[in-house]
Design a protein around this motif. Structure first.
Motif, short mmCIF file in Angstrom:
data_model
loop_
_atom_site.label_atom_id
_atom_site.label_comp_id
_atom_site.label_asym_id
_atom_site.label_seq_id
_atom_site.Cartn_x
_atom_site.Cartn_y
_atom_site.Cartn_z
N THR A 390 45.24 62.62 -17.39
CA THR A 390 45.74 63.55 -18.39
C THR A 390 45.98 62.81 -19.71
O THR A 390 45.06 62.67 -20.51
CB THR A 390 47.00 64.26 -17.89
N THR A 391 47.19 62.31 -19.93
CA THR A 391 47.50 61.72 -21.23
C THR A 391 47.36 60.20 -21.26
O THR A 391 47.42 59.60 -22.32
CB THR A 391 48.93 62.08 -21.65
N ARG A 392 47.20 59.57 -20.09
CA ARG A 392 47.11 58.11 -20.08
C ARG A 392 45.80 57.68 -19.42
O ARG A 392 45.06 58.50 -18.89
CB ARG A 392 48.30 57.50 -19.34
N VAL A 393 45.53 56.38 -19.46
CA VAL A 393 44.27 55.87 -18.94
C VAL A 393 44.20 56.03 -17.43
O VAL A 393 43.18 56.44 -16.87
CB VAL A 393 44.09 54.38 -19.32
N ALA A 394 45.29 55.67 -16.71
CA ALA A 394 45.28 55.73 -15.25
C ALA A 394 45.11 57.16 -14.78
O ALA A 394 45.63 58.09 -15.39
CB ALA A 394 46.58 55.14 -14.70
N GLY A 395 44.38 57.32 -13.69
CA GLY A 395 44.17 58.68 -13.20
C GLY A 395 43.36 58.76 -11.93
O GLY A 395 42.85 59.81 -11.58
N TYR A 396 43.24 57.61 -11.22
CA TYR A 396 42.57 57.63 -9.92
C TYR A 396 43.63 57.65 -8.83
O TYR A 396 44.55 56.83 -8.83
CB TYR A 396 41.67 56.41 -9.74
N HIS A 397 43.52 58.60 -7.89
CA HIS A 397 44.54 58.83 -6.88
C HIS A 397 43.93 58.78 -5.49
O HIS A 397 42.72 58.94 -5.31
CB HIS A 397 45.16 60.22 -7.06
N ASN A 398 44.79 58.58 -4.50
CA ASN A 398 44.47 58.84 -3.10
C ASN A 398 45.49 59.84 -2.56
O ASN A 398 46.62 59.91 -3.04
CB ASN A 398 44.50 57.56 -2.25
N ALA A 399 45.08 60.57 -1.53
CA ALA A 399 46.00 61.46 -0.80
C ALA A 399 46.75 62.42 -1.72
O ALA A 399 47.93 62.71 -1.49
CB ALA A 399 46.98 60.63 0.02
N THR A 400 46.07 62.93 -2.73
CA THR A 400 46.67 63.77 -3.76
C THR A 400 45.84 65.04 -3.91
O THR A 400 44.63 65.03 -3.70
CB THR A 400 46.74 63.01 -5.09
N LEU A 401 46.47 66.13 -4.26
CA LEU A 401 45.79 67.39 -4.57
C LEU A 401 45.71 67.54 -6.08
O LEU A 401 46.74 67.50 -6.76
CB LEU A 401 46.54 68.56 -3.95
N THR A 402 44.49 67.68 -6.61
CA THR A 402 44.30 67.86 -8.05
C THR A 402 43.51 69.14 -8.29
O THR A 402 42.75 69.60 -7.42
CB THR A 402 43.56 66.66 -8.68
N ALA A 403 43.68 69.72 -9.48
CA ALA A 403 43.04 71.01 -9.74
C ALA A 403 42.89 71.28 -11.22
O ALA A 403 43.63 70.74 -12.06
CB ALA A 403 43.83 72.15 -9.08
N ILE A 404 41.93 72.16 -11.53
CA ILE A 404 41.75 72.70 -12.88
C ILE A 404 41.31 74.15 -12.72
O ILE A 404 40.58 74.49 -11.81
CB ILE A 404 40.71 71.89 -13.69
N ALA A 405 41.81 75.00 -13.60
CA ALA A 405 41.46 76.43 -13.58
C ALA A 405 40.59 76.78 -14.78
O ALA A 405 40.86 76.34 -15.89
CB ALA A 405 42.72 77.28 -13.58
N LEU A 406 39.53 77.54 -14.53
CA LEU A 406 38.63 78.01 -15.59
C LEU A 406 38.60 79.54 -15.60
O LEU A 406 38.65 80.15 -14.53
CB LEU A 406 37.22 77.48 -15.39
#
Length: 406
Positions: A390-406
């Motif tokens: 999102t706002t910072r460089v880091a953004g690789y996750h494990n065991a996480t739920l991520t989403a975007i709505a269009l």
């Protein structure tokens, strides 16, 4: 390394036209039959509107080239991306690892899509990320829009996912959020693939979709993991091997945090080596106090390894979770993604480690996602790692739920 940039496709609808969606699924044993059937069902859902983006998620068990060609024969020149998976979900339904192909067809609506791919993530992830960001943005066409996001799909065993994001960030900066996942292979941990148009890319490949939008696009991530120890520093590491934590042998420190009833032999877990436990990981502490979950395991030689490198002197906490902890955050991720939007589809990415922890409750996550989304189409897959920058460089996750709505 050259990157082939497809010619931009003009939007087929006006900016006020709603985004149309169609989902198709087949578990036919034959790759051609499965691809053709899933694509035809997805296109039928568009009700005559031309497809402007096709997303394909599939078991690695198929002849992938034959499957992809079958989908493309049905969908024509519409840009296509996709990935092999370790399970899929759509419309509240879980597709277990080892079964089927799911196809999502999208019209243009208010968006413009630009698709591109690169290789070389393993050799130089930063450079590959820069090339992919530029190519996907260029493929969406020269006409600027106020906002955008990047959908990122990568081969899941490349091991350089954060470096890839670093390169993307160098080109796009903080204003363009990134969402997506790393391909799976039905828990085999042998070969993962991503797709871009007619191309099947194996280890070291990545595909991206530039999503040009008149409105801001929001990427949401939550995991539900909780701390089981105090903050610690990684004091010695070598790539994926964590050698010391707080000056002590890393594997020893990691094991100290296990509960007494740990079961290393429960069937169904991904086991890259003996001693892997889906329910224990590292929480990489961020400047705002939040944590990125990074999976870890102890190999046959007693070394503690992660699926993505932890920086030297990184502040971490050992984290754990139960099925109810993972399910608890599901509705919140969906509601935050949909907040303030007249959305047509929710694109979601969940880790196969979550599916392992959920065990016999695995189907509940997909059902809860759809319950929270209401009438909005939901479409996603189980990954070997998730992206939510999102706002910072880091953004690789494990065991996480991520989403975007269009």
């Amino acid at each position: 390394m050259p990157v082939e940039i497809p010619a931009p496709r003009p939007a087929a609808a006006t900016a006020t036209e709603p985004l149309r969606t169609g989902v198709g699924y087949s578990d036919a044993a034959d790759a051609v039959e499965a691809g053709r059937a899933a694509a035809a069902e997805a296109l039928a859902g568009l009700q005559g509107y031309p497809p402007e983006l096709i997303i394909v998620y599939t078991s690695v068990s198929y002849d992938l080239i034959a499957l992809l060609h079958a989908v493309r024969r049905a969908t024509g020149k519409a840009p296509l991306v996709g990935a092999t998976t370790s399970g899929q979900f759509h419309d509240g339904r879980l597709i277990d690892p080892g079964l089927g192909v799911s196809v999502l067809a999208l019209s243009a609506g208010r968006y413009r899509f630009g698709v591109a791919s690169v290789t070389g993530v393993t050799e130089d992830g930063d450079d590959a990320g820069q090339r992919l960001a530029r190519a996907a943005r260029a493929a969406a066409g020269p006409e600027p829009t106020p906002h955008a996001a990047l959908l990122l799909l990568t081969t899941g065993l490349a091991g350089h996912q954060q470096e890839l994001l670093n390169g993307v960030h160098r080109v796009l900066g903080a204003p363009v959020p990134v969402v997506g996942g790393s391909a799976g292979d039905d828990r085999l941990l042998i070969r993962t693939c991503v797709f871009e148009n007619d191309n099947v890319l194996t280890d070291g490949g990545a595909a991206g979709v530039w999503i040009a939008s008149p409105d801001p696009l929001s990427v949401v991530a939550e995991h539900g993991w909780y701390d089981v120890g105090l903050p610690l520093l990684v004091t010695k590491s070598d790539g994926l091997v964590i050698q010391e934590i707080a000056g002590r042998p890393a594997a020893e420190v990691f094991r100290e945090h296990f509960h007494d009833d740990v079961d290393f032999e429960r069937p169904g877990l991904i086991k890259p080596a003996p001693g892997y436990l889906s329910a224990y990981a590292f929480g990489l502490i961020q400047p705002d106090g939040s944590k990125l979950v990074r999976g870890a395991y102890i190999d046959e030689d007693g070394q503690l390894k992660t699926f993505s490198p932890l920086p030297l002197y990184a502040p971490v906490q050992i984290v754990s979770c139960r099925a109810e902890d993972l399910l608890r955050v599901t509705g919140d991720v969906v509601r935050r993604s949909l907040a303030g939007r007249d959305a047509s589809v929710l694109l979601a990415f969940s880790c196969v480690a979550r599916l392992d922890v959920l065990a016999e409750q695995g189907a509940r996550e997909a059902a809860l996602i759809q319950d929270a989304a209401g009438e909005v189409t939901t479409f996603g897959f189980y990954t070997y790692g998730e992206f939510a920058r999102t706002t910072r460089v880091a953004g690789y996750h494990n065991a996480t739920l991520t989403a975007i709505a269009l």
